[in-house]
Design a protein around this motif. Structure first.
Motif, PDB file in Angstrom:
ATOM      1  N   VAL A  45       0.881  -1.216   0.057  1.00 25.82           N
ATOM      2  CA  VAL A  45       0.010  -0.139  -0.082  1.00 25.82           C
ATOM      3  C   VAL A  45       0.910   0.994  -0.132  1.00 25.82           C
ATOM      4  CG1 VAL A  45      -1.817   1.241   1.388  1.00 25.82           C
ATOM      5  CG2 VAL A  45      -1.768  -1.315   1.333  1.00 25.82           C
ATOM      6  N   THR A  46       0.510   2.157  -0.811  1.00 22.99           N
ATOM      7  CA  THR A  46       1.400   3.463  -1.033  1.00 22.99           C
ATOM      8  C   THR A  46       0.591   4.575  -0.797  1.00 22.99           C
ATOM      9  OG1 THR A  46       2.604   2.335  -2.912  1.00 22.99           O
ATOM     10  CG2 THR A  46       2.887   4.879  -2.246  1.00 22.99           C
ATOM     11  N   PHE A  47       0.845   5.300   0.500  1.00 24.47           N
ATOM     12  CA  PHE A  47       0.073   6.304   1.064  1.00 24.47           C
ATOM     13  C   PHE A  47       0.766   7.671   0.260  1.00 24.47           C
ATOM     14  CE2 PHE A  47      -1.658   8.037   5.004  1.00 24.47           C
ATOM     15  CZ  PHE A  47      -1.848   9.216   4.737  1.00 24.47           C
ATOM     16  N   LEU A  58       3.646  15.371  -2.922  1.00 23.38           N
ATOM     17  CA  LEU A  58       4.536  16.060  -2.066  1.00 23.38           C
ATOM     18  C   LEU A  58       5.346  14.796  -1.402  1.00 23.38           C
ATOM     19  CD1 LEU A  58       2.623  19.026  -0.498  1.00 23.38           C
ATOM     20  CD2 LEU A  58       4.222  19.112  -2.431  1.00 23.38           C
ATOM     21  N   ASP A  59       4.817  14.014  -1.206  1.00 32.84           N
ATOM     22  CA  ASP A  59       5.483  12.618  -0.319  1.00 32.84           C
ATOM     23  C   ASP A  59       4.829  11.560  -0.494  1.00 32.84           C
ATOM     24  OD1 ASP A  59       7.575  11.423   1.086  1.00 32.84           O
ATOM     25  OD2 ASP A  59       7.282  12.426   2.977  1.00 32.84           O
ATOM     26  N   SER A  60       5.489  10.374  -0.179  1.00 31.04           N
ATOM     27  CA  SER A  60       4.766   9.015  -0.369  1.00 31.04           C
ATOM     28  C   SER A  60       5.413   8.044   0.717  1.00 31.04           C
ATOM     29  CB  SER A  60       4.615   8.525  -1.886  1.00 31.04           C
ATOM     30  OG  SER A  60       5.943   8.078  -2.093  1.00 31.04           O
ATOM     31  N   CYS A  61       4.714   7.128   1.135  1.00 28.00           N
ATOM     32  CA  CYS A  61       5.337   6.076   2.013  1.00 28.00           C
ATOM     33  C   CYS A  61       4.873   4.552   1.583  1.00 28.00           C
ATOM     34  CB  CYS A  61       5.061   6.442   3.508  1.00 28.00           C
ATOM     35  SG  CYS A  61       5.768   5.137   4.685  1.00 28.00           S
ATOM     36  N   VAL A  62       5.426   3.747   1.557  1.00 25.26           N
ATOM     37  CA  VAL A  62       4.984   2.473   0.977  1.00 25.26           C
ATOM     38  C   VAL A  62       5.156   1.365   2.378  1.00 25.26           C
ATOM     39  CG1 VAL A  62       5.564   0.463  -0.634  1.00 25.26           C
ATOM     40  CG2 VAL A  62       5.659   2.774  -1.192  1.00 25.26           C
ATOM     41  N   VAL A  63       3.909   0.483   2.694  1.00 25.72           N
ATOM     42  CA  VAL A  63       4.231  -0.450   3.646  1.00 25.72           C
ATOM     43  C   VAL A  63       3.855  -1.873   2.760  1.00 25.72           C
ATOM     44  CG1 VAL A  63       3.595   0.998   5.716  1.00 25.72           C
ATOM     45  CG2 VAL A  63       1.902  -0.242   4.353  1.00 25.72           C
ATOM     46  N   ARG A  64       4.476  -2.808   3.135  1.00 22.81           N
ATOM     47  CA  ARG A  64       4.383  -4.044   2.396  1.00 22.81           C
ATOM     48  C   ARG A  64       4.269  -5.247   3.382  1.00 22.81           C
ATOM     49  NH1 ARG A  64       8.541  -3.086  -0.561  1.00 22.81           N
ATOM     50  NH2 ARG A  64       7.703  -2.623  -2.545  1.00 22.81           N
ATOM     51  N   ASP A  65       3.345  -6.219   2.906  1.00 19.54           N
ATOM     52  CA  ASP A  65       3.372  -7.478   3.964  1.00 19.54           C
ATOM     53  C   ASP A  65       4.522  -8.445   3.379  1.00 19.54           C
ATOM     54  OD1 ASP A  65       2.574  -9.612   5.217  1.00 19.54           O
ATOM     55  OD2 ASP A  65       0.426  -9.716   4.652  1.00 19.54           O
ATOM     56  N   THR A  66       5.500  -8.423   3.975  1.00 18.86           N
ATOM     57  CA  THR A  66       6.406  -9.145   3.426  1.00 18.86           C
ATOM     58  C   THR A  66       6.579 -10.855   3.820  1.00 18.86           C
ATOM     59  OG1 THR A  66       7.788  -8.837   5.601  1.00 18.86           O
ATOM     60  CG2 THR A  66       8.276  -7.592   3.643  1.00 18.86           C
ATOM     61  N   SER A  67       5.392 -11.113   4.585  1.00 19.23           N
ATOM     62  CA  SER A  67       5.153 -12.569   4.457  1.00 19.23           C
ATOM     63  C   SER A  67       4.271 -13.160   3.331  1.00 19.23           C
ATOM     64  CB  SER A  67       4.040 -13.054   5.866  1.00 19.23           C
ATOM     65  OG  SER A  67       2.685 -12.058   5.368  1.00 19.23           O
ATOM     66  N   LEU A  68       3.852 -12.153   2.296  1.00 15.21           N
ATOM     67  CA  LEU A  68       3.386 -12.586   1.259  1.00 15.21           C
ATOM     68  C   LEU A  68       4.251 -12.293  -0.004  1.00 15.21           C
ATOM     69  CD1 LEU A  68      -0.336 -11.506   1.661  1.00 15.21           C
ATOM     70  CD2 LEU A  68       0.624 -13.815   1.705  1.00 15.21           C
ATOM     71  N   VAL A  69       5.290 -11.156   0.212  1.00 16.68           N
ATOM     72  CA  VAL A  69       5.928 -10.611  -0.603  1.00 16.68           C
ATOM     73  C   VAL A  69       7.337 -10.655  -0.249  1.00 16.68           C
ATOM     74  CG1 VAL A  69       6.554  -8.565  -2.269  1.00 16.68           C
ATOM     75  CG2 VAL A  69       4.310  -8.986  -1.639  1.00 16.68           C
ATOM     76  N   HIS A  70       8.199 -11.654  -0.711  1.00 14.82           N
ATOM     77  CA  HIS A  70       9.723 -11.926  -0.146  1.00 14.82           C
ATOM     78  C   HIS A  70      10.633 -11.167  -1.144  1.00 14.82           C
ATOM     79  CE1 HIS A  70       7.800 -15.001   2.280  1.00 14.82           C
ATOM     80  NE2 HIS A  70       6.971 -15.595   0.981  1.00 14.82           N
ATOM     81  N   GLY A  71      11.745 -10.820  -0.327  1.00 12.45           N
ATOM     82  CA  GLY A  71      12.937 -10.167  -0.973  1.00 12.45           C
ATOM     83  C   GLY A  71      12.658  -8.709  -1.143  1.00 12.45           C
ATOM     84  N   GLN A  72      11.712  -8.078  -0.716  1.00 11.64           N
ATOM     85  CA  GLN A  72      11.331  -6.552  -0.708  1.00 11.64           C
ATOM     86  C   GLN A  72      11.352  -6.073   0.795  1.00 11.64           C
ATOM     87  OE1 GLN A  72      10.933  -4.774  -3.273  1.00 11.64           O
ATOM     88  NE2 GLN A  72      10.575  -6.409  -4.891  1.00 11.64           N
ATOM     89  N   PRO A  73      11.656  -4.876   0.927  1.00 14.76           N
ATOM     90  CA  PRO A  73      11.651  -4.063   2.179  1.00 14.76           C
ATOM     91  C   PRO A  73      10.215  -3.944   2.722  1.00 14.76           C
ATOM     92  CG  PRO A  73      12.197  -2.597   0.645  1.00 14.76           C
ATOM     93  CD  PRO A  73      12.120  -3.949  -0.132  1.00 14.76           C
ATOM     94  N   PRO A  74      10.169  -4.131   4.105  1.00 12.31           N
ATOM     95  CA  PRO A  74       8.631  -3.822   4.696  1.00 12.31           C
ATOM     96  C   PRO A  74       8.217  -2.541   4.525  1.00 12.31           C
ATOM     97  CG  PRO A  74      10.062  -4.305   6.393  1.00 12.31           C
ATOM     98  CD  PRO A  74      10.929  -4.286   5.092  1.00 12.31           C
ATOM     99  N   LEU A  75       9.006  -1.380   4.610  1.00 11.00           N
ATOM    100  CA  LEU A  75       8.668  -0.061   4.499  1.00 11.00           C
ATOM    101  C   LEU A  75       9.740   0.593   3.859  1.00 11.00           C
ATOM    102  CD1 LEU A  75       7.047   2.180   6.096  1.00 11.00           C
ATOM    103  CD2 LEU A  75       8.897   2.162   7.899  1.00 11.00           C
ATOM    104  N   VAL A  76       9.172   1.620   3.039  1.00  4.71           N
ATOM    105  CA  VAL A  76       9.895   2.538   2.307  1.00  4.71           C
ATOM    106  C   VAL A  76       9.505   3.870   2.542  1.00  4.71           C
ATOM    107  CG1 VAL A  76      10.647   3.061  -0.106  1.00  4.71           C
ATOM    108  CG2 VAL A  76       9.935   0.673   0.409  1.00  4.71           C
ATOM    109  N   GLY A  77      10.501   4.429   3.167  1.00  3.16           N
ATOM    110  CA  GLY A  77      10.177   6.027   3.269  1.00  3.16           C
ATOM    111  C   GLY A  77       9.399   6.281   4.543  1.00  3.16           C
ATOM    112  N   GLN A  78       8.971   7.595   4.787  1.00  3.01           N
ATOM    113  CA  GLN A  78       8.028   8.059   5.875  1.00  3.01           C
ATOM    114  C   GLN A  78       7.376   9.189   5.396  1.00  3.01           C
ATOM    115  OE1 GLN A  78      10.571   9.128   9.291  1.00  3.01           O
ATOM    116  NE2 GLN A  78      11.108  10.917   8.282  1.00  3.01           N
TER     117      GLN A  78
END
Length: 192
Positions: A45-47, A58-78
């Motif tokens: 989900v990107t906010f 102006l800004d964005s933040c990404v949160v990811r469910d790493t139990s379903l998506v492997h090899g990606q960071p759980p959080l990108v930005g703030q």
């Protein structure tokens, strides 16, 4: 005798046809709603934070469910926000467990009568970030894919905007029975 046999055969055929027609008639049960097609989970989900007119990101933040998506960071930005400023917010929901990834935002919009975004800011002062003016569903009830974010005046602070996306299959958004399509924190840094 032949005439009686022909009449009896005709009566039997008519009776048989009448019974099979009645027996095979399908009745719709108005109390049972048609089954709904569930969308897959939004793994990512990107906010987006936009200016107060909602035109410029102006800004964005990404949160990811790493139990379903492997090899990606759980959080990108703030989310970096400025005290005393009003923003417009929006979400993009994606299923990255599929290849290629599938944008689910349109699916959630098409089912907006069953979805409800809820927001809660957590931090030292819970009044610093206020979400309001959520967009509405077709019944005039809050939906919340698009919304207003008001950052109150004050000094620097850090917190989280906790976002929940409830999926009410019965359409009763005031009900306590629902599935959670999203339950995550988006970090927020308030700049003075």
């Amino acid at each position: 005798m032949k005439h009686l046999l022909a009449v009896l055969t005709g009566v039997i055929m008519i009776t048989y046809c009448a019974l099979t027609t009645v027996g095979c008639k399908k009745e719709s049960n108005p109390e049972t709603p048609p089954p709904t097609v569930e969308h897959p989970p939004a793994t990512t989900v990107t906010f987006y934070l936009k200016d107060s007119s909602g035109t410029t990101i102006l800004d964005s933040c990404v949160v990811r469910d790493t139990s379903l998506v492997h090899g990606q960071p759980p959080l990108v930005g703030q989310l970096d926000v400025t005290a005393g400023t009003i923003y417009r917010g929006k979400f993009k929901l994606v299923d990255e467990s599929q290849s290629p990834p599938v944008d689910l935002t349109a699916d959630v919009i098409s089912e907006k009568d069953a979805h409800l975004f809820r927001f809660r800011y957590t931090g030292a002062d819970t009044t610093r970030v206020v979400v309001s003016d959520r967009d509405l569903d077709s019944h005039g009830l809050p939906f919340g894919l698009n919304f207003k974010v008001t950052v109150t005046a004050g000094g620097a602070a850090n917190g989280n905007l906790h976002v929940v996306l409830e999926h009410h299959d019965d359409g009763n958004k005031a009900g306590t029975v629902f599935d959670l399509d999203l339950d995550r924190d988006f970090p927020v840094a308030i700049l003075p």
